[in-house]
Design a protein around this motif. Structure first.
Motif, PDB file in Angstrom:
ATOM      1  N   GLU A 131       0.835  -1.208   0.000  1.00 29.23           N
ATOM      2  CA  GLU A 131       0.000   0.000   0.000  1.00 29.23           C
ATOM      3  C   GLU A 131       0.867   1.254   0.000  1.00 29.23           C
ATOM      4  O   GLU A 131       0.587   2.227  -0.689  1.00 29.23           O
ATOM      5  N   ARG A 132       1.944   1.196   0.777  1.00 29.88           N
ATOM      6  CA  ARG A 132       2.833   2.352   0.898  1.00 29.88           C
ATOM      7  C   ARG A 132       3.470   2.694  -0.442  1.00 29.88           C
ATOM      8  O   ARG A 132       3.488   3.855  -0.853  1.00 29.88           O
ATOM      9  N   ILE A 133       4.001   1.686  -1.145  1.00 29.15           N
ATOM     10  CA  ILE A 133       4.659   1.969  -2.419  1.00 29.15           C
ATOM     11  C   ILE A 133       3.626   2.320  -3.486  1.00 29.15           C
ATOM     12  O   ILE A 133       3.880   3.154  -4.374  1.00 29.15           O
ATOM     13  N   ALA A 134       2.434   1.734  -3.398  1.00 28.13           N
ATOM     14  CA  ALA A 134       1.384   2.068  -4.359  1.00 28.13           C
ATOM     15  C   ALA A 134       0.951   3.523  -4.189  1.00 28.13           C
ATOM     16  O   ALA A 134       0.803   4.256  -5.180  1.00 28.13           O
ATOM     17  N   LYS A 135       0.749   3.967  -2.950  1.00 27.70           N
ATOM     18  CA  LYS A 135       0.377   5.362  -2.707  1.00 27.70           C
ATOM     19  C   LYS A 135       1.466   6.300  -3.199  1.00 27.70           C
ATOM     20  O   LYS A 135       1.182   7.362  -3.765  1.00 27.70           O
ATOM     21  N   PHE A 136       2.717   5.910  -2.982  1.00 26.13           N
ATOM     22  CA  PHE A 136       3.827   6.723  -3.474  1.00 26.13           C
ATOM     23  C   PHE A 136       3.752   6.849  -4.994  1.00 26.13           C
ATOM     24  O   PHE A 136       3.921   7.934  -5.553  1.00 26.13           O
ATOM     25  N   ALA A 137       3.493   5.734  -5.678  1.00 28.19           N
ATOM     26  CA  ALA A 137       3.444   5.740  -7.150  1.00 28.19           C
ATOM     27  C   ALA A 137       2.304   6.617  -7.651  1.00 28.19           C
ATOM     28  O   ALA A 137       2.486   7.397  -8.602  1.00 28.19           O
ATOM     29  N   PHE A 138       1.135   6.511  -7.044  1.00 30.58           N
ATOM     30  CA  PHE A 138       0.003   7.333  -7.489  1.00 30.58           C
ATOM     31  C   PHE A 138       0.220   8.804  -7.135  1.00 30.58           C
ATOM     32  O   PHE A 138      -0.137   9.694  -7.925  1.00 30.58           O
ATOM     33  N   ASP A 139       0.826   9.079  -5.978  1.00 29.86           N
ATOM     34  CA  ASP A 139       1.148  10.470  -5.635  1.00 29.86           C
ATOM     35  C   ASP A 139       2.165  11.044  -6.613  1.00 29.86           C
ATOM     36  O   ASP A 139       2.052  12.203  -7.036  1.00 29.86           O
ATOM     37  N   PHE A 140       3.143  10.230  -6.975  1.00 30.89           N
ATOM     38  CA  PHE A 140       4.136  10.642  -7.962  1.00 30.89           C
ATOM     39  C   PHE A 140       3.452  10.978  -9.289  1.00 30.89           C
ATOM     40  O   PHE A 140       3.741  12.001  -9.917  1.00 30.89           O
ATOM     41  N   ALA A 141       2.540  10.111  -9.708  1.00 34.84           N
ATOM     42  CA  ALA A 141       1.811  10.356 -10.954  1.00 34.84           C
ATOM     43  C   ALA A 141       1.027  11.661 -10.875  1.00 34.84           C
ATOM     44  O   ALA A 141       1.027  12.459 -11.824  1.00 34.84           O
ATOM     45  N   ASN A 142       0.368  11.902  -9.769  1.00 34.84           N
ATOM     46  CA  ASN A 142      -0.399  13.138  -9.589  1.00 34.84           C
ATOM     47  C   ASN A 142       0.489  14.371  -9.684  1.00 34.84           C
ATOM     48  O   ASN A 142       0.162  15.339 -10.375  1.00 34.84           O
ATOM     49  N   LYS A 143       1.614  14.341  -8.989  1.00 34.16           N
ATOM     50  CA  LYS A 143       2.484  15.507  -8.919  1.00 34.16           C
ATOM     51  C   LYS A 143       3.188  15.793 -10.241  1.00 34.16           C
ATOM     52  O   LYS A 143       3.639  16.915 -10.479  1.00 34.16           O
ATOM     53  N   ASN A 144       3.295  14.765 -11.094  1.00 35.70           N
ATOM     54  CA  ASN A 144       4.053  14.924 -12.330  1.00 35.70           C
ATOM     55  C   ASN A 144       3.208  14.741 -13.585  1.00 35.70           C
ATOM     56  O   ASN A 144       3.735  14.459 -14.660  1.00 35.70           O
ATOM     57  N   ASN A 145       1.906  14.903 -13.418  1.00 33.26           N
ATOM     58  CA  ASN A 145       0.973  14.890 -14.553  1.00 33.26           C
ATOM     59  C   ASN A 145       1.067  13.602 -15.367  1.00 33.26           C
ATOM     60  O   ASN A 145       1.011  13.604 -16.600  1.00 33.26           O
ATOM     61  N   ARG A 146       1.213  12.494 -14.662  1.00 34.15           N
ATOM     62  CA  ARG A 146       1.202  11.178 -15.293  1.00 34.15           C
ATOM     63  C   ARG A 146      -0.185  10.582 -15.139  1.00 34.15           C
ATOM     64  O   ARG A 146      -0.843  10.776 -14.111  1.00 34.15           O
ATOM     65  N   LYS A 147      -0.642   9.820 -16.139  1.00 34.36           N
ATOM     66  CA  LYS A 147      -2.037   9.395 -16.180  1.00 34.36           C
ATOM     67  C   LYS A 147      -2.255   7.895 -16.049  1.00 34.36           C
ATOM     68  O   LYS A 147      -3.395   7.437 -16.022  1.00 34.36           O
ATOM     69  N   LEU A 148      -1.172   7.117 -15.992  1.00 25.52           N
ATOM     70  CA  LEU A 148      -1.333   5.662 -15.932  1.00 25.52           C
ATOM     71  C   LEU A 148      -0.296   5.063 -14.992  1.00 25.52           C
ATOM     72  O   LEU A 148       0.889   5.353 -15.104  1.00 25.52           O
ATOM     73  N   VAL A 149      -0.752   4.211 -14.074  1.00 25.54           N
ATOM     74  CA  VAL A 149       0.135   3.441 -13.206  1.00 25.54           C
ATOM     75  C   VAL A 149      -0.062   1.966 -13.526  1.00 25.54           C
ATOM     76  O   VAL A 149      -1.197   1.461 -13.520  1.00 25.54           O
TER      77      VAL A 149
END
Length: 359
Positions: A173-191
């Motif tokens: 969960e921790r690494i998944a939240k990090f990945a989605f937060d990273f996507a949000n902050k960097n305008n990425r649309k797919l994890v």
């Protein structure tokens, strides 16, 4: 022209804890940052960063800690951990990991001791470096502290070794939240979750399902999954489909090396590791370069770009932009380039060319 290449939002990316907990204290207008040159070419490429930072009056004081994976006594490891705990931020070369049965990975040990659980590796074409495919641009988010690198092995009977692969919902969960937060902050649309759940149904099945569950809390980002062997093929054949990949430990290590080969080699790939309190910046591919140590031929680009990420983490964006831009300009010009990307220039000459651009 290349200003936004590799310019990701890394500041305050740690998912847990207060945002300020990942920033070091600042004394006398300067940040104190731990520097671990590492083995192989580590000293040469970190010296390149030190030279550039000094010439540009970057407000950083280095606390240099010598650690080596070649040192069986592991001298300096405790000192390195204490330094990082004091300073919160570090720049690190790679530490050699012996392949013998008694050899421990100091890279893994540091990550576990400090719980720097999220590895970020950026795979993106750099203009001026010829590669078979253009338009590659994806990020690898790798769980750093469990999975295949849990380090729990034993020989239950002569010739029979059991290795435990640990997967937990909390760390997934921790690494998944990090990945989605990273996507949000960097305008990425797919994890994309990378797994082997068709075979390891419990462990990798937990990873796959947990990433998808976390994705439900991020309605603006799509989530899918790929089996790791298929992902490896897709990375070579159609890497443009990827945006952010989130992986367990081993799969991220493999895919980061595939990604490096796609864009021109490990000397071009920057990276960072984040935890709740600490951030350590280092090249994204784990190549120590013992075979070219001391030859002044190593490509310092990955280390310079990793150091630029460190500067952005500290809020020193102007310095980061100038240094990374000068690095891209030198590569794009093509007049000064190291052996790994088709040139004959030395590490020192490449560094001097960057300094000339900065002037």
């Amino acid at each position: 022209m290349f200003k936004n290449i590799q310019r990701i939002n890394v500041r305050k990316l740690a998912t847990f804890g207060s945002p300020e907990s990942v920033l070091p204290k600042k004394y006398g207008g300067k940040y104190t940052v731990t520097l671990i040159p590492g083995d192989g070419i580590g000293k040469e490429i970190t010296d390149s960063v030190k030279t550039i930072f000094a010439e540009q009056n970057v407000p950083i004081d280095w606390e240099v800690i010598e650690v080596s994976g070649l040192d069986k006594e592991h001298n300096g490891v405790t000192e390195a951990v204490q330094s990082l705990k004091r300073n919160k931020v570090g720049l690190k070369g790679l530490l050699y990991t012996p392949t013998g049965s008694s050899g421990k990975s100091l890279n893994v040990a540091l990550r576990k001791e400090l719980d720097i659980y999220a590895s970020v590796v950026l795979i993106k074409n750099i203009p001026g470096v010829k590669s078979r495919l253009d338009g590659i641009d994806f990020a690898l988010i790798r769980e750093n502290t469990e999975g295949e690198y849990s380090g729990l092995e034993h020989q239950s009977y002569p010739g029979v070794v059991e290795s435990l692969k640990i997967m937990t919902r909390f760390k997934t969960e921790r690494i998944a939240k990090f990945a989605f937060d990273f996507a949000n902050k960097n305008n990425r649309k797919l994890v994309t979750a990378i797994h082997k759940a068709n075979i390891m149904k419990l462990g990798d099945g937990l990873f796959r399902s947990t990433v998808k569950d976390v994705g439900q809390d991020y309605p603006g980002i799509n989530v899918n999954d790929l089996i790791v062997d298929n992902a490896s093929m897709q990375a070579v054949a159609k890497p443009h489909q990827f945006d952010v990949l989130v992986t367990p430990n081993l799969y991220g290590s493999i895919l980061s090396n595939i990604g490096a080969a796609l864009i021109g080699g490990p000397g071009l790939v920057p990276g960072a590791n984040f935890g709740r309190e600490y951030a350590v910046f280092e090249p994204g591919c784990r190549h120590v370069g013992l075979d070219i140590k001391g030859q002044n031929t190593a490509n310092p680009t990955a280390m310079i770009l990793s150091a630029s990420m460190l500067l952005r983490h500290l809020g020193l964006n102007e310095h980061a932009d100038r240094i990374s831009q000068a690095t891209y300009d030198v590569i794009a010009d093509g007049k000064v380039r190291t052996k790994d990307i088709g040139g004959s220039s030395s590490t020192t000459e490449f560094t001097d060319a960057i300094l000339a651009k900065l002037k």
